[in-house]
Design a protein around this motif. Structure first.
Motif, mmCIF file in Angstrom:
data_model
loop_
_atom_site.group_PDB
_atom_site.id
_atom_site.type_symbol
_atom_site.label_atom_id
_atom_site.label_comp_id
_atom_site.label_asym_id
_atom_site.label_seq_id
_atom_site.Cartn_x
_atom_site.Cartn_y
_atom_site.Cartn_z
ATOM 1 N N GLY A 53 0.797 -1.223 0.000
ATOM 2 C CA GLY A 53 0.000 0.000 0.000
ATOM 3 C C GLY A 53 0.824 1.264 0.000
ATOM 4 O O GLY A 53 0.332 2.336 0.358
ATOM 5 N N GLN A 90 -16.885 1.346 2.208
ATOM 6 C CA GLN A 90 -15.725 0.488 1.977
ATOM 7 C C GLN A 90 -14.431 1.285 2.061
ATOM 8 O O GLN A 90 -13.419 0.799 2.590
ATOM 9 C CB GLN A 90 -15.830 -0.193 0.613
ATOM 10 C CG GLN A 90 -14.737 -1.237 0.367
ATOM 11 C CD GLN A 90 -14.811 -2.381 1.352
ATOM 12 O OE1 GLN A 90 -15.837 -3.063 1.448
ATOM 13 N NE2 GLN A 90 -13.746 -2.606 2.105
ATOM 14 N N ASP A 94 -11.342 0.516 4.537
ATOM 15 C CA ASP A 94 -10.008 0.255 3.990
ATOM 16 C C ASP A 94 -8.994 1.277 4.487
ATOM 17 O O ASP A 94 -7.848 0.927 4.801
ATOM 18 C CB ASP A 94 -10.057 0.274 2.461
ATOM 19 C CG ASP A 94 -10.708 -0.972 1.879
ATOM 20 O OD1 ASP A 94 -11.078 -1.863 2.660
ATOM 21 O OD2 ASP A 94 -10.854 -1.039 0.647
ATOM 22 N N TRP A 98 -5.775 0.442 6.613
ATOM 23 C CA TRP A 98 -4.463 0.785 6.060
ATOM 24 C C TRP A 98 -3.658 1.589 7.070
ATOM 25 O O TRP A 98 -2.465 1.315 7.297
ATOM 26 C CB TRP A 98 -4.631 1.591 4.770
ATOM 27 C CG TRP A 98 -3.323 1.999 4.134
ATOM 28 C CD1 TRP A 98 -2.643 1.323 3.169
ATOM 29 C CD2 TRP A 98 -2.549 3.166 4.433
ATOM 30 N NE1 TRP A 98 -1.490 2.002 2.839
ATOM 31 C CE2 TRP A 98 -1.401 3.123 3.601
ATOM 32 C CE3 TRP A 98 -2.706 4.233 5.320
ATOM 33 C CZ2 TRP A 98 -0.418 4.117 3.641
ATOM 34 C CZ3 TRP A 98 -1.724 5.219 5.370
ATOM 35 C CH2 TRP A 98 -0.601 5.170 4.525
ATOM 36 N N TRP A 142 -7.250 3.639 -5.824
ATOM 37 C CA TRP A 142 -8.371 2.710 -5.675
ATOM 38 C C TRP A 142 -8.341 1.699 -6.809
ATOM 39 O O TRP A 142 -8.185 2.067 -7.973
ATOM 40 C CB TRP A 142 -9.676 3.492 -5.709
ATOM 41 C CG TRP A 142 -10.916 2.715 -5.387
ATOM 42 C CD1 TRP A 142 -11.800 2.190 -6.278
ATOM 43 C CD2 TRP A 142 -11.421 2.400 -4.096
ATOM 44 N NE1 TRP A 142 -12.823 1.566 -5.612
ATOM 45 C CE2 TRP A 142 -12.616 1.683 -4.266
ATOM 46 C CE3 TRP A 142 -10.985 2.656 -2.787
ATOM 47 C CZ2 TRP A 142 -13.386 1.213 -3.194
ATOM 48 C CZ3 TRP A 142 -11.746 2.196 -1.730
ATOM 49 C CH2 TRP A 142 -12.933 1.484 -1.937
ATOM 50 N N ARG A 162 -11.338 -1.791 -3.877
ATOM 51 C CA ARG A 162 -10.614 -1.726 -2.613
ATOM 52 C C ARG A 162 -9.500 -0.695 -2.723
ATOM 53 O O ARG A 162 -8.981 -0.417 -3.809
ATOM 54 C CB ARG A 162 -10.016 -3.085 -2.248
ATOM 55 C CG ARG A 162 -11.015 -4.215 -2.081
ATOM 56 C CD ARG A 162 -12.027 -3.959 -0.974
ATOM 57 N NE ARG A 162 -11.418 -3.816 0.331
ATOM 58 C CZ ARG A 162 -11.226 -4.823 1.194
ATOM 59 N NH1 ARG A 162 -11.558 -6.057 0.856
ATOM 60 N NH2 ARG A 162 -10.704 -4.596 2.386
ATOM 61 N N LEU A 163 -9.111 -0.156 -1.574
ATOM 62 C CA LEU A 163 -7.984 0.770 -1.517
ATOM 63 C C LEU A 163 -6.694 0.020 -1.806
ATOM 64 O O LEU A 163 -6.418 -1.018 -1.198
ATOM 65 C CB LEU A 163 -7.919 1.403 -0.127
ATOM 66 C CG LEU A 163 -6.746 2.359 0.115
ATOM 67 C CD1 LEU A 163 -7.002 3.688 -0.589
ATOM 68 C CD2 LEU A 163 -6.538 2.572 1.614
ATOM 69 N N SER A 218 -12.390 0.811 12.451
ATOM 70 C CA SER A 218 -11.515 0.118 11.520
ATOM 71 C C SER A 218 -10.053 0.342 11.882
ATOM 72 O O SER A 218 -9.216 -0.558 11.735
ATOM 73 C CB SER A 218 -11.788 0.592 10.097
ATOM 74 O OG SER A 218 -10.959 -0.061 9.171
#
Length: 286
Positions: A53, A90, A94, A98, A142, A162-163, A218
């Motif tokens: 990432g 979402q 994410d 992250w 993304w 998703r990221l 999250s």
């Protein structure tokens, strides 16, 4: 995207409020600065820890530009309102995940003694991390559910995806973890001034308490909401001070931000945050 040839083909990448970037043979080239070697040391640590990432550092090219691996996917680019994925649940899940993984990974990074960080004179102290400090939608990548190649750079993307991670690490610098989290909360809930958020495509202001908790859960935030909101206020005040100082020092990018009314927008965000604090503290399930 606009293309030009300088020995090899260069393709300008969308976005880039400060500096910009081009794609050259599958690698990203960006203007370097005194902070670049410190940022590359950070990115090398993330690579060594197999953190996904973030781009990988690839050195400096013959024109003195930093070279980075390309993080494949879509970005918001230069278009407003932003694509639907930015304001999806979402994305909140994410982004929070992250940031948690990043903070856990970077906790073991001790910066070089001669480290230089852009826009920050704060020395690194034990207990600090090197925060990304700019993990906003305009720096997010993304990926659609379908496979994405480096040739794809569309800003039109459905929330189904998703990221992939975050780019533009120029403002990485020492800070407490909550400082980095406060920026992310402000950018993604979002807690901008309503006029700014509306221009970016977000108008569900009554939904912000729920979105705030979704992001914090999250991230696995264990502190108090008051401490987090205090950190958001402090970050906005610091952002105002930093923009004003850089503009007064003659930095063209920051002079442009002042001319565009960014300081007024940040001051409105502070006023609205104070007015909305009780609503943000309220449990959306009550």
């Amino acid at each position: 995207a606009r293309e030009r040839l300088i020995g090899v083909e260069e393709r300008r990448l969308p976005g880039g409020n400060i500096g910009g970037a081009v794609l050259v043979n599958g690698t990203v080239r960006r203007p370097a600065g005194p902070w670049t070697s410190s940022v590359h040391a950070l990115l090398a640590h993330l690579k060594a820890c197999d953190f996904q990432g973030a781009p990988r550092p690839l050195g400096i090219d013959e024109q003195g530009r930093e070279m980075l691996s390309f993080l494949a996917g879509s970005t918001v680019g230069d278009t407003k309102p932003w694509p639907a994925w930015v304001h999806s649940d979402q994305a909140l899940l994410d982004v929070g995940g992250w940031l948690r993984r990043y903070h856990d990974t970077v906790a073991s990074f001790i910066p070089p003694q001669d480290a230089c960080w852009r826009g920050s004179r704060r020395p690194w102290r034990p207990g600090d991390i090197i925060g990304h400090n700019d993990a906003a939608p305009y720096n997010a990548v993304w990926q659609n559910t379908a496979a994405t190649s480096h040739a794809q750079a569309s800003v039109d993307c459905s929330p189904a995806g998703r990221l992939a991670g975050f780019i533009d690490w120029d403002f990485a610098a020492p800070c407490p973890p909550i400082w980095d989290l406060a920026f992310v909360v402000s950018a993604w809930v979002p807690l901008h001034a309503r006029s700014v958020a509306s221009a970016e495509g977000f108008t569900r202001f009554a939904d912000r308490p729920r979105r705030l908790r979704l992001l914090l859960n999250s991230y696995q935030y264990s502190g108090t909401l008051d401490a987090l909101l205090d950190a958001v206020r402090a970050r906005v005040h610091d952002h105002i001070r930093g923009i004003r100082e850089q503009a007064n020092a003659g930095d063209p990018a920051f002079i442009r931000l002042v001319a565009d009314g960014v300081l007024d927008q940040l001051n409105r965000a502070l006023t609205e945050l104070d007015a909305d604090a009780d609503l943000l503290r309220a449990d959306p399930h009550d």
